[in-house]
Write a protein that holds these residues in place. Sequence first.
Motif, PDB file in Angstrom:
ATOM      1  N   LEU A 278       0.826  -1.208   0.000  1.00  0.00           N
ATOM      2  CA  LEU A 278       0.000   0.000   0.000  1.00  0.00           C
ATOM      3  C   LEU A 278       0.860   1.257   0.000  1.00  0.00           C
ATOM      4  CD1 LEU A 278      -2.768  -1.205   2.470  1.00  0.00           C
ATOM      5  CD2 LEU A 278      -3.009  -0.797   0.014  1.00  0.00           C
ATOM      6  N   ALA A 279       1.984   1.210   0.702  1.00  0.00           N
ATOM      7  CA  ALA A 279       2.905   2.348   0.660  1.00  0.00           C
ATOM      8  C   ALA A 279       3.453   2.550  -0.749  1.00  0.00           C
ATOM      9  CB  ALA A 279       4.040   2.140   1.657  1.00  0.00           C
ATOM     10  N   GLU A 280       3.687   1.457  -1.477  1.00  0.00           N
ATOM     11  CA  GLU A 280       4.121   1.564  -2.875  1.00  0.00           C
ATOM     12  C   GLU A 280       3.080   2.288  -3.714  1.00  0.00           C
ATOM     13  OE1 GLU A 280       5.025  -2.150  -4.666  1.00  0.00           O
ATOM     14  OE2 GLU A 280       7.018  -2.305  -3.761  1.00  0.00           O
ATOM     15  N   HIS A 281       1.814   2.095  -3.370  1.00  0.00           N
ATOM     16  CA  HIS A 281       0.730   2.785  -4.074  1.00  0.00           C
ATOM     17  C   HIS A 281       0.597   4.241  -3.627  1.00  0.00           C
ATOM     18  CE1 HIS A 281      -1.009  -0.462  -6.423  1.00  0.00           C
ATOM     19  NE2 HIS A 281      -1.004  -1.255  -5.369  1.00  0.00           N
ATOM     20  N   GLY A 282       1.390   4.664  -2.654  1.00  0.00           N
ATOM     21  CA  GLY A 282       1.359   6.043  -2.203  1.00  0.00           C
ATOM     22  C   GLY A 282       0.408   6.321  -1.062  1.00  0.00           C
ATOM     23  N   LEU A 283      -0.157   5.284  -0.450  1.00  0.00           N
ATOM     24  CA  LEU A 283      -1.081   5.502   0.659  1.00  0.00           C
ATOM     25  C   LEU A 283      -0.329   5.675   1.971  1.00  0.00           C
ATOM     26  CD1 LEU A 283      -3.016   4.341  -1.530  1.00  0.00           C
ATOM     27  CD2 LEU A 283      -4.273   3.236   0.330  1.00  0.00           C
ATOM     28  N   HIS A 284      -0.832   6.570   2.816  1.00  0.00           N
ATOM     29  CA  HIS A 284      -0.350   6.677   4.187  1.00  0.00           C
ATOM     30  C   HIS A 284      -1.002   5.560   5.008  1.00  0.00           C
ATOM     31  CE1 HIS A 284       1.256  10.407   2.799  1.00  0.00           C
ATOM     32  NE2 HIS A 284       0.071  10.980   2.680  1.00  0.00           N
ATOM     33  N   LEU A 285      -0.340   5.148   6.090  1.00  0.00           N
ATOM     34  CA  LEU A 285      -0.760   3.942   6.786  1.00  0.00           C
ATOM     35  C   LEU A 285      -1.043   4.171   8.261  1.00  0.00           C
ATOM     36  CD1 LEU A 285      -0.862   1.254   5.160  1.00  0.00           C
ATOM     37  CD2 LEU A 285       0.865   2.798   4.229  1.00  0.00           C
ATOM     38  N   VAL A 286      -2.154   3.606   8.725  1.00  0.00           N
ATOM     39  CA  VAL A 286      -2.403   3.413  10.147  1.00  0.00           C
ATOM     40  C   VAL A 286      -2.170   1.927  10.405  1.00  0.00           C
ATOM     41  CG1 VAL A 286      -4.053   3.528  12.045  1.00  0.00           C
ATOM     42  CG2 VAL A 286      -4.097   5.269  10.233  1.00  0.00           C
ATOM     43  N   LEU A 287      -1.185   1.628  11.231  1.00  0.00           N
ATOM     44  CA  LEU A 287      -0.764   0.252  11.482  1.00  0.00           C
ATOM     45  C   LEU A 287      -1.187  -0.138  12.885  1.00  0.00           C
ATOM     46  CD1 LEU A 287       2.864   0.694  10.110  1.00  0.00           C
ATOM     47  CD2 LEU A 287       0.868  -0.129   8.841  1.00  0.00           C
ATOM     48  N   ALA A 288      -2.005  -1.167  13.006  1.00  0.00           N
ATOM     49  CA  ALA A 288      -2.538  -1.555  14.311  1.00  0.00           C
ATOM     50  C   ALA A 288      -2.200  -3.010  14.610  1.00  0.00           C
ATOM     51  CB  ALA A 288      -4.057  -1.360  14.357  1.00  0.00           C
ATOM     52  N   ALA A 289      -1.715  -3.265  15.809  1.00  0.00           N
ATOM     53  CA  ALA A 289      -1.425  -4.621  16.300  1.00  0.00           C
ATOM     54  C   ALA A 289      -1.098  -4.509  17.774  1.00  0.00           C
ATOM     55  CB  ALA A 289      -0.287  -5.264  15.526  1.00  0.00           C
ATOM     56  N   ARG A 290      -0.923  -5.651  18.427  1.00  0.00           N
ATOM     57  CA  ARG A 290      -0.649  -5.629  19.870  1.00  0.00           C
ATOM     58  C   ARG A 290       0.756  -5.146  20.190  1.00  0.00           C
ATOM     59  NH1 ARG A 290      -1.794 -10.999  22.947  1.00  0.00           N
ATOM     60  NH2 ARG A 290      -0.819 -11.899  21.089  1.00  0.00           N
ATOM     61  N   ARG A 291       1.761  -5.596  19.426  1.00  0.00           N
ATOM     62  CA  ARG A 291       3.154  -5.374  19.806  1.00  0.00           C
ATOM     63  C   ARG A 291       3.677  -4.063  19.223  1.00  0.00           C
ATOM     64  NH1 ARG A 291       6.440  -9.962  17.761  1.00  0.00           N
ATOM     65  NH2 ARG A 291       4.905 -10.019  16.086  1.00  0.00           N
ATOM     66  N   ALA A 292       4.146  -3.201  20.094  1.00  0.00           N
ATOM     67  CA  ALA A 292       4.565  -1.862  19.680  1.00  0.00           C
ATOM     68  C   ALA A 292       5.885  -1.879  18.912  1.00  0.00           C
ATOM     69  CB  ALA A 292       4.689  -0.953  20.904  1.00  0.00           C
ATOM     70  N   GLU A 293       6.848  -2.689  19.340  1.00  0.00           N
ATOM     71  CA  GLU A 293       8.181  -2.634  18.734  1.00  0.00           C
ATOM     72  C   GLU A 293       8.182  -3.004  17.254  1.00  0.00           C
ATOM     73  OE1 GLU A 293      12.671  -4.473  19.372  1.00  0.00           O
ATOM     74  OE2 GLU A 293      11.219  -4.506  21.027  1.00  0.00           O
ATOM     75  N   PRO A 294       7.569  -4.143  16.832  1.00  0.00           N
ATOM     76  CA  PRO A 294       7.552  -4.433  15.404  1.00  0.00           C
ATOM     77  C   PRO A 294       6.782  -3.406  14.597  1.00  0.00           C
ATOM     78  CG  PRO A 294       6.600  -6.259  16.658  1.00  0.00           C
ATOM     79  CD  PRO A 294       7.018  -5.216  17.638  1.00  0.00           C
ATOM     80  N   LEU A 295       5.727  -2.817  15.186  1.00  0.00           N
ATOM     81  CA  LEU A 295       5.000  -1.756  14.483  1.00  0.00           C
ATOM     82  C   LEU A 295       5.910  -0.571  14.213  1.00  0.00           C
ATOM     83  CD1 LEU A 295       1.484  -1.565  16.200  1.00  0.00           C
ATOM     84  CD2 LEU A 295       2.034  -2.465  13.932  1.00  0.00           C
ATOM     85  N   ALA A 296       6.692  -0.184  15.212  1.00  0.00           N
ATOM     86  CA  ALA A 296       7.607   0.952  15.050  1.00  0.00           C
ATOM     87  C   ALA A 296       8.663   0.650  13.987  1.00  0.00           C
ATOM     88  CB  ALA A 296       8.270   1.282  16.384  1.00  0.00           C
ATOM     89  N   GLU A 297       9.176  -0.578  13.979  1.00  0.00           N
ATOM     90  CA  GLU A 297      10.173  -0.955  12.980  1.00  0.00           C
ATOM     91  C   GLU A 297       9.586  -0.926  11.574  1.00  0.00           C
ATOM     92  OE1 GLU A 297      11.586  -4.753  14.197  1.00  0.00           O
ATOM     93  OE2 GLU A 297      12.699  -3.976  15.938  1.00  0.00           O
ATOM     94  N   LEU A 298       8.365  -1.431  11.439  1.00  0.00           N
ATOM     95  CA  LEU A 298       7.706  -1.403  10.133  1.00  0.00           C
ATOM     96  C   LEU A 298       7.453   0.025   9.679  1.00  0.00           C
ATOM     97  CD1 LEU A 298       6.220  -2.732   7.760  1.00  0.00           C
ATOM     98  CD2 LEU A 298       4.190  -2.873   9.223  1.00  0.00           C
ATOM     99  N   ALA A 299       6.944   0.850  10.583  1.00  0.00           N
ATOM    100  CA  ALA A 299       6.655   2.241  10.234  1.00  0.00           C
ATOM    101  C   ALA A 299       7.917   2.964   9.755  1.00  0.00           C
ATOM    102  CB  ALA A 299       6.046   2.965  11.436  1.00  0.00           C
ATOM    103  N   ALA A 300       9.045   2.689  10.404  1.00  0.00           N
ATOM    104  CA  ALA A 300      10.298   3.348  10.032  1.00  0.00           C
ATOM    105  C   ALA A 300      10.773   2.931   8.649  1.00  0.00           C
ATOM    106  CB  ALA A 300      11.370   3.037  11.071  1.00  0.00           C
ATOM    107  N   ALA A 301      10.339   1.764   8.184  1.00  0.00           N
ATOM    108  CA  ALA A 301      10.786   1.258   6.886  1.00  0.00           C
ATOM    109  C   ALA A 301       9.892   1.695   5.736  1.00  0.00           C
ATOM    110  CB  ALA A 301      10.847  -0.269   6.927  1.00  0.00           C
TER     111      ALA A 301
END
Length: 259
Positions: free
Chosen positions: A30-53
């Motif tokens: 979805l980021a490749e398509h140019g969309l901004h993302l709201v990422l939701a899940a239980r674990r904060a650390e992997p979410l932060a790592e994904l967001a940074a990438a």
Amino acid sequence: MKPGFADRYGPWALVAGASEGLGAAFAHRLAEHGLHLVLAARRAEPLAELAAALPTKTVTVSADLSTVEGLDAVTAATAGLDIGLVVANAAYSPIGRFVEMDPALTRRAVDLNCRMPLELAHRFLPPMVARGRGGFVVMSSLAGMQGSPPISAYAATKAFGAILGEGLWAELRGTGVDVLTCVAGAVATPNLAGAKARPAPGTQTPDQVARAALRGLGRGPRVVPGLGMRVSSALMSRLLPRRTAIAVIARASRDLTAP
């Protein structure tokens, strides 16, 4: 990349269950398509790592989506954002003999796999219909096409999601809002790797499944990623007697163990 994808399904997308595996693959595509993302899940650390990438704007929500409080946290985090696409991907699969299982585990499966997509649909589809555009993807599973021991409760919840998505697809035709049920077979996620000794034949990567789902959005009510899985789906749901289909899935799931 579909021309006009961001215009039809942007500018923001919500991915529920985004910390790894399929959810992370959806986020990247979805980021490749140019969309901004709201990422939701239980674990904060992997979410932060994904967001940074990711190359686009991101908002992370660390919350248990099997609870009303967790879903309320998602609603609060998306307030003021134009959510044009929702991917209801978060799921939980308790493994084992039903009569020996802690009922709390099966209740969690129902809360996350059934209530979560239902609640997200209630919260995000009406604004999409009012705007006349948007999309909603419900992740289901071939396990939900027949009884599937030793994941009977999980399979039942995935049947719920598949039928919910197809019904919403029919109800919202002509509104500009596309609903898709993605019925995946075996997917090479960390959860499956921890639960199954050997990959099943025809196992897809998370990226393959995410790409297939996004290609299918707006083209019909259901997509089954992978030719082998489409053949299996037709065989299990249309050609084999139910008793045989259940026996086939039981044999395929013999080596599943709780990770």
